[in-house]
Design an enzyme around this catalytic site. Structure first.
Site, PDB file in Angstrom:
ATOM      1  N   ASN A  52      53.374  51.116  36.295  1.00  0.00           N
ATOM      2  CA  ASN A  52      52.256  50.539  37.048  1.00  0.00           C
ATOM      3  C   ASN A  52      51.266  51.615  37.472  1.00  0.00           C
ATOM      4  O   ASN A  52      50.044  51.441  37.375  1.00  0.00           O
ATOM      5  CB  ASN A  52      52.770  49.811  38.285  1.00  0.00           C
ATOM      6  CG  ASN A  52      53.478  48.511  37.972  1.00  0.00           C
ATOM      7  OD1 ASN A  52      53.396  48.006  36.859  1.00  0.00           O
ATOM      8  ND2 ASN A  52      54.170  47.964  38.947  1.00  0.00           N
ATOM      9  N   ARG A 392      47.459  37.691  25.098  1.00  0.00           N
ATOM     10  CA  ARG A 392      48.478  38.700  24.785  1.00  0.00           C
ATOM     11  C   ARG A 392      49.641  37.977  24.119  1.00  0.00           C
ATOM     12  O   ARG A 392      50.112  36.965  24.606  1.00  0.00           O
ATOM     13  CB  ARG A 392      48.997  39.405  26.049  1.00  0.00           C
ATOM     14  CG  ARG A 392      47.946  40.154  26.839  1.00  0.00           C
ATOM     15  CD  ARG A 392      48.594  40.935  27.974  1.00  0.00           C
ATOM     16  NE  ARG A 392      47.627  41.377  28.956  1.00  0.00           N
ATOM     17  CZ  ARG A 392      46.888  42.472  28.864  1.00  0.00           C
ATOM     18  NH1 ARG A 392      47.010  43.250  27.796  1.00  0.00           N
ATOM     19  NH2 ARG A 392      46.037  42.800  29.816  1.00  0.00           N
ATOM     20  N   ARG A 422      43.143  44.300  27.727  1.00  0.00           N
ATOM     21  CA  ARG A 422      43.335  45.734  27.938  1.00  0.00           C
ATOM     22  C   ARG A 422      44.733  46.192  27.524  1.00  0.00           C
ATOM     23  O   ARG A 422      45.733  45.610  27.898  1.00  0.00           O
ATOM     24  CB  ARG A 422      43.116  46.074  29.415  1.00  0.00           C
ATOM     25  CG  ARG A 422      43.242  47.547  29.754  1.00  0.00           C
ATOM     26  CD  ARG A 422      41.921  48.240  29.853  1.00  0.00           C
ATOM     27  NE  ARG A 422      41.130  47.676  30.940  1.00  0.00           N
ATOM     28  CZ  ARG A 422      40.043  48.266  31.443  1.00  0.00           C
ATOM     29  NH1 ARG A 422      39.625  49.410  30.950  1.00  0.00           N
ATOM     30  NH2 ARG A 422      39.364  47.698  32.409  1.00  0.00           N
ATOM     31  N   HIS A 452      40.544  34.342  28.799  1.00  0.00           N
ATOM     32  CA  HIS A 452      41.837  34.575  29.439  1.00  0.00           C
ATOM     33  C   HIS A 452      42.651  33.293  29.545  1.00  0.00           C
ATOM     34  O   HIS A 452      43.804  33.307  29.950  1.00  0.00           O
ATOM     35  CB  HIS A 452      41.590  35.171  30.843  1.00  0.00           C
ATOM     36  CG  HIS A 452      42.813  35.654  31.542  1.00  0.00           C
ATOM     37  ND1 HIS A 452      43.324  35.034  32.664  1.00  0.00           N
ATOM     38  CD2 HIS A 452      43.634  36.701  31.282  1.00  0.00           C
ATOM     39  CE1 HIS A 452      44.395  35.681  33.081  1.00  0.00           C
ATOM     40  NE2 HIS A 452      44.619  36.687  32.257  1.00  0.00           N
ATOM     41  N   TYR A 485      58.411  36.837  33.215  1.00  0.00           N
ATOM     42  CA  TYR A 485      57.350  36.388  34.118  1.00  0.00           C
ATOM     43  C   TYR A 485      57.594  34.926  34.490  1.00  0.00           C
ATOM     44  O   TYR A 485      58.030  34.133  33.664  1.00  0.00           O
ATOM     45  CB  TYR A 485      55.977  36.481  33.441  1.00  0.00           C
ATOM     46  CG  TYR A 485      55.482  37.855  33.104  1.00  0.00           C
ATOM     47  CD1 TYR A 485      56.283  38.983  33.225  1.00  0.00           C
ATOM     48  CD2 TYR A 485      54.185  38.039  32.631  1.00  0.00           C
ATOM     49  CE1 TYR A 485      55.809  40.243  32.900  1.00  0.00           C
ATOM     50  CE2 TYR A 485      53.700  39.297  32.305  1.00  0.00           C
ATOM     51  CZ  TYR A 485      54.527  40.393  32.432  1.00  0.00           C
ATOM     52  OH  TYR A 485      54.055  41.635  32.109  1.00  0.00           O
ATOM     53  N   ARG A 591      51.055  37.841  44.942  1.00  0.00           N
ATOM     54  CA  ARG A 591      52.010  38.876  44.525  1.00  0.00           C
ATOM     55  C   ARG A 591      51.434  40.277  44.640  1.00  0.00           C
ATOM     56  O   ARG A 591      52.080  41.189  45.146  1.00  0.00           O
ATOM     57  CB  ARG A 591      52.463  38.634  43.079  1.00  0.00           C
ATOM     58  CG  ARG A 591      53.294  39.779  42.494  1.00  0.00           C
ATOM     59  CD  ARG A 591      53.688  39.503  41.063  1.00  0.00           C
ATOM     60  NE  ARG A 591      52.559  39.302  40.176  1.00  0.00           N
ATOM     61  CZ  ARG A 591      51.903  40.281  39.554  1.00  0.00           C
ATOM     62  NH1 ARG A 591      52.248  41.534  39.741  1.00  0.00           N
ATOM     63  NH2 ARG A 591      50.893  40.008  38.744  1.00  0.00           N
ATOM     64  N   HIS A 619      53.895  35.256  38.183  1.00  0.00           N
ATOM     65  CA  HIS A 619      52.653  35.219  37.422  1.00  0.00           C
ATOM     66  C   HIS A 619      51.956  33.861  37.464  1.00  0.00           C
ATOM     67  O   HIS A 619      50.792  33.738  37.087  1.00  0.00           O
ATOM     68  CB  HIS A 619      52.964  35.607  35.968  1.00  0.00           C
ATOM     69  CG  HIS A 619      51.768  35.895  35.126  1.00  0.00           C
ATOM     70  ND1 HIS A 619      51.310  35.018  34.159  1.00  0.00           N
ATOM     71  CD2 HIS A 619      50.931  36.953  35.092  1.00  0.00           C
ATOM     72  CE1 HIS A 619      50.246  35.535  33.568  1.00  0.00           C
ATOM     73  NE2 HIS A 619      49.982  36.700  34.109  1.00  0.00           N
TER      74      HIS A 619
END
Length: 721
Positions: A52, A392, A422, A452, A485, A591, A619
């Site tokens: 992270n 993703r 990214r 997204h 997730y 979160r 998530h």
């Protein structure tokens, strides 16, 4: 950060985004410090914390440095200049990396040794292990390593992003100089190869390496360091300093001038590889002269240099967490098959026609729901079209071959692949090219907007008509992260929802100029406006509730519950402040970072913020509005962040069926009641972890354990049938 007209920062309204994110990562680090976390999972959280932080330096610190280089003097909403933020970031990071090192050196490494797992220094090896390392070096490392010396004929080498190297100071033998002049030192760099495991498993006595204990490891770096003289024959090694470099990944180019988005993203990837250095990590006892040399060559200063008290890179610990020692890990979890989908022979489209289906991962199986839906669509001769967005996905995604199969069978297949995800750009480029080769119509997204949204649309020919089926989710079409997730997904053929989704895909592929949708909240078209309207409705209903003499603890009190990853949009935050002042009860489950300040009298005293951290990464996004007792529930891909509401294509769907609403209510209540994994945010910016109630044993279980038990229980009736 730039501000829209009327959006100038106002001191005291918001927390700093960067520092709030670091506080989130501190909560991740706490999972490694917490004795209640299983031992190998604690090691894993050290690795996650490190990963992270790497991403934070690449993106956020890199962006701040770019602002400074451009002369940006705009203050953040909490009143800080870019340089002031870097100073505050450094202070916070230094504190946490010392906590991390102390945990590794004095808590986890001794605890691992008690379990027969030894993470050794080279001088702790036996003679037999030292001989093994010598042979390992000659066989596996000596042919691979490339020592690079810096001299007038050899410039300072390029240091790749997040690579670990050994800096070496060399001197030629004085005896070779007939004048007896002291030889000048030279710098050399040896890169630690990524193609080999960073922790080398040592053999058991007799030469065998087995999964049975003890498990003894030594760092690859130390094997190389011990045998450096083999690389520099005839030279004297005077100093060795391990170091690690982080580069800026915040590379921006003007998309408006791009003729080819694919070519633009490929160019950005090339530029990122050579991005400006933003951080230098060295070991706890560095050579002052070598560190100064590295800083000069990398164009860094002391504020960019971090002395790492233990390991340079804790992400290398992940193989340790994979040891087959289940007693030292979380209870194994196998996602259950969603009860509505338990009959493997049943047609998934007929199931959806009989009523919407809500799935909750990783408690419920991704493969038995989302993968099954796309697989059925690809193979069903009645399906004539499939449209899907990919943000993703995994390298071995099961969706890609199914989409290709669908196209090869004559179905119309459209796939929007977001090239600007990214750190996944290169993978997405390969995915897009593979799809195009199969004849699939691939769209690369919209100029200026990231796509997204997580949506799939299936058009099926039924009884002389076309029926549209949809999946709208909160998470990516990624089979691996679906086990890590927490995410929600809705399967529906509700015509109002599917008609909106058809319009959304027309917007994505055909640049439709649609201005509104009936049911769906689509960013950047109507989402922020609709959320503001929903909050305003709660404000108006609160005024009516007060006029009726409503009490603070009245169940009929207007209420908002919102669960998301991060909260930053100032317009939404100010609207929530307005709602708090009006008396609306607001419970936020965030979160990650949260820029809204809760619990301030006269501004946010009716707002609480909590964060849930644990074995799964939270998530999913859930939004609830009381609506005078006629509660409305929404799920989707968007957080309440400026980028999600304005700079991305996002999709939020209402959940209309009462039984599915009740499931969402249950999830929210479990999280709100959590006394094991939950942290409460104070108005001072400090998070305090809740403590279980000794009189209530059930409070020893956190959100994830409770939801696993609920999933097991709900799956039992279906299993018996």
């Amino acid at each position: 950060m730039s501000f829209a007209p009327g959006e100038e920062p106002s001191a005291g309204e918001f927390f700093n985004r960067e520092l709030s994110w670091l506080e989130f990562n501190r909560r991740v680090l706490h999972e490694a410090l917490d004795e209640r976390t299983p031992l190998l999972e604690r090691v894993g959280f050290l690795s996650i914390f490190n990963s992270n932080l790497d991403e934070f330096f690449q993106k956020r610190v890199g962006g701040l440095k770019r602002q400074i280089a451009a002369g940006v003097t705009t203050r953040t909403p909490d009143g800080m200049l870019p340089r002031e933020q870097l100073i505050a970031i450094r202070q916070c990071v230094l504190d946490m990396i010392h906590q991390q090192a102390d945990c590794y050196l004095h808590t986890l490494r001794p605890a691992l040794a008690k379990q027969g797992i030894y993470l050794l220094e080279f001088d702790q090896l036996t003679e037999e292990e030292s001989r093994f390392c010598q042979q390992y070096f000659r066989s596996n490392l000596f042919p691979v390593l490339t020592p690079l010396t810096v001299d007038p004929g050899h410039p300072f080498p390029f240091i790749s992003n997040l690579s670990t190297s050994l800096g070496v100071t060399l001197c030629s033998s004085a005896s070779e100089d007939p004048g007896g002049v002291e030889p000048l030192p030279q710098f050399a760099r040896v890169k630690v190869p990524r193609v080999l495991p960073r922790w080398v498993r040592l053999p058991h006595p007799g030469g065998a390496v087995t999964n049975g204990g003890p498990h003894r490891f030594v760092l690859l770096d130390q094997i190389i360091r011990q045998h450096l003289s083999d690389l520099f024959e005839g030279m004297t090694i005077t100093e060795v300093e391990p170091f690690r470099v982080t580069r800026n990944a915040d590379v921006e180019q003007d998309e408006e001038d791009a003729e080819d988005l694919l070519e633009l993203i490929e160019q950005q990837l090339r530029e990122r590889r050579f991005g400006q250095t933003v951080r230098l990590e060295v070991d706890a006892q560095p050579s002052p002269a070598m560190t100064q040399f590295l800083m000069e060559e990398l164009e860094l200063d002391e504020s960019d240099t971090y002395l790492m008290p233990a390991l340079l890179d804790y992400t290398d610990l992940r193989p340790i967490t994979d040891l087959p020692l289940p007693a030292l890990k979380y209870e194994p979890w196998t996602p259950v098959v969603p009860p509505r989908l338990a009959d493997e022979e049943a047609d998934i489209f007929s199931i959806i026609r009989s009523g919407d289906v809500l799935v909750h991962h990783p408690y419920e199986s991704f493969s038995a729901s989302v993968e099954k839906f796309i697989r059925a669509a690809a193979r069903d001769p009645k399906v004539i079209a499939i449209k899907q967005t990919l943000y993703r996905t995994s390298a071995d995604s099961p969706f890609i071959p199914e989409l290709i199969r669908a196209a090869e069978s004559g179905k119309q297949v459209v796939c929007l692949v977001e090239l600007k995800a990214r750190f996944d750009e290169e993978r997405n480029i390969h995915v897009a090219q593979a799809l195009e080769k199969a004849g699939i119509h691939v769209v690369y997204g919209l100029i200026g907007l990231k796509t997204h949204t997580k949506t799939s649309l299936v058009v099926r020919h039924e009884a002389d008509t076309m029926r549209v089926y949809a999946h709208i989710g909160t998470g990516n079409y990624n089979s691996k992260t679906a086990n890590l997730y927490t995410d929600l997904g809705l399967f529906t053929c509700n015509q109002e929802i599917t008609s909106d989704l058809v319009e959304m895909f027309h917007f994505l592929t055909g640049r439709s100029q649609i201005k509104d949708f009936r049911k769906l909240l689509i960013a950047p078209i109507n989402m922020k406006r609709r959320f503001v309207e929903l909050i305003d409705r709660e404000i108006a209903q609160t005024q009516a509730w007060k006029a009726r003499g409503g009490e603070a603890d009245d169940p009929a009190r207007p209420r908002i519950i919102a669960k998301m990853n991060s909260l930053e949009d100032r317009g939404v935050c100010r609207k929530l402040y307005d709602a708090s002042r009006a008396g609306v009860r607001i419970q936020l489950i965030v979160r990650g970072f949260c820029c809204l300040i809760p619990g301030v009298r006269g501004m946010s005293e009716n707002i609480t913020v909590q964060s849930v951290i644990g074995r799964f990464l939270e998530h999913s996004r859930i939004y609830y509005f009381h609506n005078s007792g006629n509660g409305e529930y929404y799920i989707g891909s968007a957080d309440w962040m400026y980028r999600n509401l304005n700079d991305r294509v996002e999709c939020i769907t209402p959940i209309l069926e009462p039984a599915l609403q009740q499931r969402l209510r249950q999830i929210l209540e479990v999280m709100l009641e959590d006394r094991r994994q939950a942290w409460d945010l104070g108005s001072n910016g400090v998070y305090v972890q809740r403590k279980p109630d000794p009189a209530r044993p059930e409070t020893l279980q956190g959100t994830h354990q409770r939801l696993m038990e609920i999933a097991r229980k709900d799956a039992q009736p279906a299993a018996k049938q």
